[in-house]
Design an enzyme around this catalytic site. Structure first.
Site, PDB file in Angstrom:
ATOM      1  N   ASP A   1       0.815  -1.212   0.000  1.00  0.00           N
ATOM      2  CA  ASP A   1       0.000   0.000   0.000  1.00  0.00           C
ATOM      3  C   ASP A   1       0.850   1.264   0.000  1.00  0.00           C
ATOM      4  O   ASP A   1       0.467   2.291  -0.579  1.00  0.00           O
ATOM      5  CB  ASP A   1      -0.938   0.000   1.209  1.00  0.00           C
ATOM      6  CG  ASP A   1      -2.193  -0.818   0.956  1.00  0.00           C
ATOM      7  OD1 ASP A   1      -2.151  -1.703   0.088  1.00  0.00           O
ATOM      8  OD2 ASP A   1      -3.207  -0.570   1.627  1.00  0.00           O
TER       9      ASP A   1
ATOM     10  N   CYS B   1       0.908  -8.017   4.931  1.00  0.00           N
ATOM     11  CA  CYS B   1       0.456  -6.641   4.725  1.00  0.00           C
ATOM     12  C   CYS B   1      -1.007  -6.581   4.304  1.00  0.00           C
ATOM     13  O   CYS B   1      -1.623  -7.577   3.994  1.00  0.00           O
ATOM     14  CB  CYS B   1       1.390  -5.925   3.774  1.00  0.00           C
ATOM     15  SG  CYS B   1       3.013  -5.672   4.551  1.00  0.00           S
ATOM     16  N   ASP B   2      -1.479  -5.388   4.226  1.00  0.00           N
ATOM     17  CA  ASP B   2      -2.869  -4.989   4.401  1.00  0.00           C
ATOM     18  C   ASP B   2      -3.950  -5.945   3.929  1.00  0.00           C
ATOM     19  O   ASP B   2      -4.757  -6.411   4.715  1.00  0.00           O
ATOM     20  CB  ASP B   2      -3.073  -3.627   3.736  1.00  0.00           C
ATOM     21  CG  ASP B   2      -2.299  -2.532   4.447  1.00  0.00           C
ATOM     22  OD1 ASP B   2      -1.419  -2.872   5.253  1.00  0.00           O
ATOM     23  OD2 ASP B   2      -2.562  -1.358   4.202  1.00  0.00           O
ATOM     24  N   LYS B   3      -4.045  -6.233   2.633  1.00  0.00           N
ATOM     25  CA  LYS B   3      -5.206  -6.983   2.131  1.00  0.00           C
ATOM     26  C   LYS B   3      -5.031  -8.483   2.211  1.00  0.00           C
ATOM     27  O   LYS B   3      -5.984  -9.238   2.054  1.00  0.00           O
ATOM     28  CB  LYS B   3      -5.521  -6.576   0.679  1.00  0.00           C
ATOM     29  CG  LYS B   3      -5.648  -5.080   0.479  1.00  0.00           C
ATOM     30  CD  LYS B   3      -6.545  -4.421   1.502  1.00  0.00           C
ATOM     31  CE  LYS B   3      -6.432  -2.920   1.496  1.00  0.00           C
ATOM     32  NZ  LYS B   3      -5.118  -2.393   1.869  1.00  0.00           N
TER      33      LYS B   3
ATOM     34  N   CYS C   1       4.719  -2.284   8.378  1.00  0.00           N
ATOM     35  CA  CYS C   1       5.144  -0.996   8.942  1.00  0.00           C
ATOM     36  C   CYS C   1       4.794  -0.887  10.428  1.00  0.00           C
ATOM     37  O   CYS C   1       3.739  -1.338  10.868  1.00  0.00           O
ATOM     38  CB  CYS C   1       4.540   0.145   8.141  1.00  0.00           C
ATOM     39  SG  CYS C   1       5.176   0.197   6.449  1.00  0.00           S
TER      40      CYS C   1
ATOM     41  N   GLU D   1      -6.913   4.723  -0.430  1.00  0.00           N
ATOM     42  CA  GLU D   1      -6.533   5.280   0.862  1.00  0.00           C
ATOM     43  C   GLU D   1      -6.052   6.715   0.687  1.00  0.00           C
ATOM     44  O   GLU D   1      -5.409   7.049  -0.306  1.00  0.00           O
ATOM     45  CB  GLU D   1      -5.418   4.448   1.506  1.00  0.00           C
ATOM     46  CG  GLU D   1      -5.887   3.110   2.018  1.00  0.00           C
ATOM     47  CD  GLU D   1      -4.809   2.351   2.765  1.00  0.00           C
ATOM     48  OE1 GLU D   1      -5.167   1.381   3.451  1.00  0.00           O
ATOM     49  OE2 GLU D   1      -3.622   2.716   2.654  1.00  0.00           O
TER      50      GLU D   1
ATOM     51  N   SER E   1      -5.418   5.054   5.275  1.00  0.00           N
ATOM     52  CA  SER E   1      -4.391   4.171   5.778  1.00  0.00           C
ATOM     53  C   SER E   1      -4.450   4.169   7.296  1.00  0.00           C
ATOM     54  O   SER E   1      -4.843   5.156   7.918  1.00  0.00           O
ATOM     55  CB  SER E   1      -3.017   4.673   5.319  1.00  0.00           C
ATOM     56  OG  SER E   1      -1.984   4.067   6.059  1.00  0.00           O
TER      57      SER E   1
END
Length: 556
Positions: free
Chosen positions: A78, A119-121, A191, A442, A468
């Site tokens: 992202d 990570c995110d998704k 992160c 985002e 985000s």
């Protein structure tokens, strides 16, 4: 075993011949087939270590008597995708990940799964797949990045985005910006703040789908490798006992996730992902319940971007289980639920004490008596919108100001960096929702620019897009219905007075119903921004943010 359909009996001789071609022995074919879904790639910092995690999982599975079989899942970074066309492709990968994992597990009659996201998704995408396929499954993530250090203070990716705004405002030099660039992200891992990836990896523990430490053990610690081996061994126990994702991810488990979400101050993206995961698990999770849970759940953590502590600090303080133990002091969790450990929540968190009251506030001394996320409604968002309350400064919890209206993120960023946004303004960014974006981008760039230019305590931002987990301030997203389907956010005009009251969960434009009706009569839908490829298909199927932006086949 499910895998009997590909490796048992005379009729399966052709299947076994293909396993022979892969180098599998007769002994391996007679064992349960365990799929290991690895999100490893060489462009996402949180995924560059997942080959080592996958190797450790394989060893654990083999030690416990299974046959490990690795296959991939895609991942978008992202941060790298932020602020350009690439961000349209972030959220949409959640469904690609879920769909492709379903395809691999079902096509090859796998007996169980170990999912390795970071990570995110990837985390929600794989949780959605686990609920959908519903074979024994366990998760082990790649772990969080260690915080960087700039000028003696800890820093993270959001520090760099805000430094960009500060440099644009003349508050720091280009050389100082380059120092942030070089030092803020020092290791592999997701992160280092309580951003979306770490939020969802922590909530995976709470849901009962990951072992203790899944969300907090840093990526570079050898403890993470040991955790991966333990997950590989534990999946064989889940298979033996036939404990499946839908046995674990029940309605009460999602209530627990929302409670810990409030205590941790997770990313607002959790309000998008939890309903989508619940949908696949056959659980109807209405966002309205979030405020009910928030009203009785104190906010115990202020990790970055809300504060100056990071995932490594949460890990040292006792991690997610210590937070859960604090909440359990006031009976805020369902503790009789089965988890991937094979034990109940109560058994898991017993003795997991809070080791640092500066990182995890004791429940008697919270940051606030209410949770870190608020769901707002009003004539701008009749179907709800979401804000990370714990990252909003006190003076912005109630705010009124003139609307500054932009129909895309890029125009808003240009205005912010050009000094056209001033104290008191409410920036409105629309046509960035699931359909309108498409992909619900985002808005870290505009929120970081606002913060970097010193306007974080005086300017609000509302959007039908999303934020985000690194965003902070009065950043209100997921406005539903979105502008692309004629939601009221499409009717706001430059200068309209916007009234935001986070403690009262309300957001309104100061216009009468009659005026809004007049504007609605004149409103015309816009042509889709993308007419070919995957994004066009996504646009035709995606639902609104308040429903988790799940895909749904149109009726008729």
């Amino acid at each position: 075993m499910r895998s009997d359909s590909v490796n048992k009996g005379a009729g399966q001789a052709p299947h076994r011949s293909l396993f022979n071609a892969l180098g599998y022995t007769k002994e391996e074919m007679e064992r349960p087939l365990v799929g290991i879904v690895s999100s490893y790639n060489e462009i996402v910092p949180g995924h560059m270590n997942l080959d080592k995690i996958a190797d450790a999982v394989k060893m654990g599975v083999a030690m416990a008597g299974g046959t490990p079989i690795v296959f991939p899942a895609i991942a978008v970074c992202d941060g790298i995708a932020m602020g350009h066309l690439g961000m349209k492709y972030s959220l949409v990968t959640r469904d690609l990940i879920a769909d492709s994992t379903e395809c691999m597990a079902m096509a090859h009659s796998l007996d169980a799964l170990v999912c390795i996201p970071n990570c995110d998704k990837n985390v929600p995408g794989l949780l959605m797949a686990a609920a959908r396929v519903n074979i024994p499954t366990i998760f082990v993530s790649g772990g969080p990045m260690l915080a960087g250090k700039v000028k003696g203070a800890k820093a993270s990716l959001s520090s760099v985005f805000e430094a960009v705004g500060a440099q644009a405002a003349g508050k720091i030099t280009m050389e100082e910006l380059e120092e942030y660039e070089e030092k803020a992200c020092p290791t592999c891992g997701s992160c280092s703040g309580m951003y979306t990836a770490n939020s969802m990896n922590c909530l995976t523990e709470v849901l009962g789908m990951g072992l203790r430490g899944n969300g907090t053990i840093p990526a570079v610690y050898s403890e993470r490798i040991r955790l991966a081996k333990q997950a590989g061994m534990q999946i064989m126990e889940l298979l033996k006992r036939d404990i499946r994702p839908r046995d674990i991810m029940t309605e009460k488990a999602f209530h627990n996730a929302l409670a810990v979400d409030m205590a941790l101050g997770c990313s607002t993206n959790s309000m998008l992902h939890l309903p989508a995961i619940a949908h696949e698990a056959g659980v109807d999770l209405h966002l309205g319940i979030a405020n009910e849970i928030s009203a009785k759940t104190p906010n115990l953590c202020h990790l970055a971007p809300a504060g100056h502590t990071y995932m490594e600090d949460l890990n040292e303080a006792g991690g997610v289980y210590a937070v859960m133990n604090e909440l359990n002091k006031k009976n805020l969790l369902y503790t009789d639920l089965i988890t991937c450990t094979g034990k109940t929540v109560a058994e898991n968190i017993e003795g997991c004490v809070n080791l640092d009251p500066e990182v995890i506030r004791p429940i008697e001394n919270p940051y606030s008596e209410v949770g870190g996320i608020a769901v707002l409604t009003g004539n701008i968002a009749p179907d709800t919108c979401v804000v990370k309350r714990s990252a909003v400064v006190e003076e912005m919890l109630v705010h009124e100001g003139p609307a500054r209206v932009f129909d895309c993120e890029e125009d808003a960023i240009a205005a912010i960096k050009g000094g056209k946004i001033v104290t008191g303004d409410v920036v409105v960014i629309r046509y960035e929702g699931p359909k309108g974006g498409p992909g619900m981008r985002e808005m870290l760039n505009p929120t970081s620019a606002i913060a970097g230019m010193g306007l974080g305590s005086s300017v609000a931002l509302i959007t039908d897009g999303r934020f985000s987990g690194a965003s902070r301030g009065a950043s209100i997203g997921h406005v539903s219905p979105e502008a692309a389907v004629g939601g009221p956010i499409a009717l706001i005009e430059e200068g309209d007075l916007i009234k935001i009251n986070i403690p009262e969960n309300s957001i309104n434009v100061d216009l009468s119903d009659e005026v809004l009706a007049e504007r609605r009569a004149k409103w015309q839908p816009r042509e889709p921004k993308v007419k070919t490829g995957y994004l066009a298909r996504y646009t035709s199927l995606v639902t609104s943010g308040n429903r988790g932006a799940v895909l749904e086949i149109p009726k008729g």
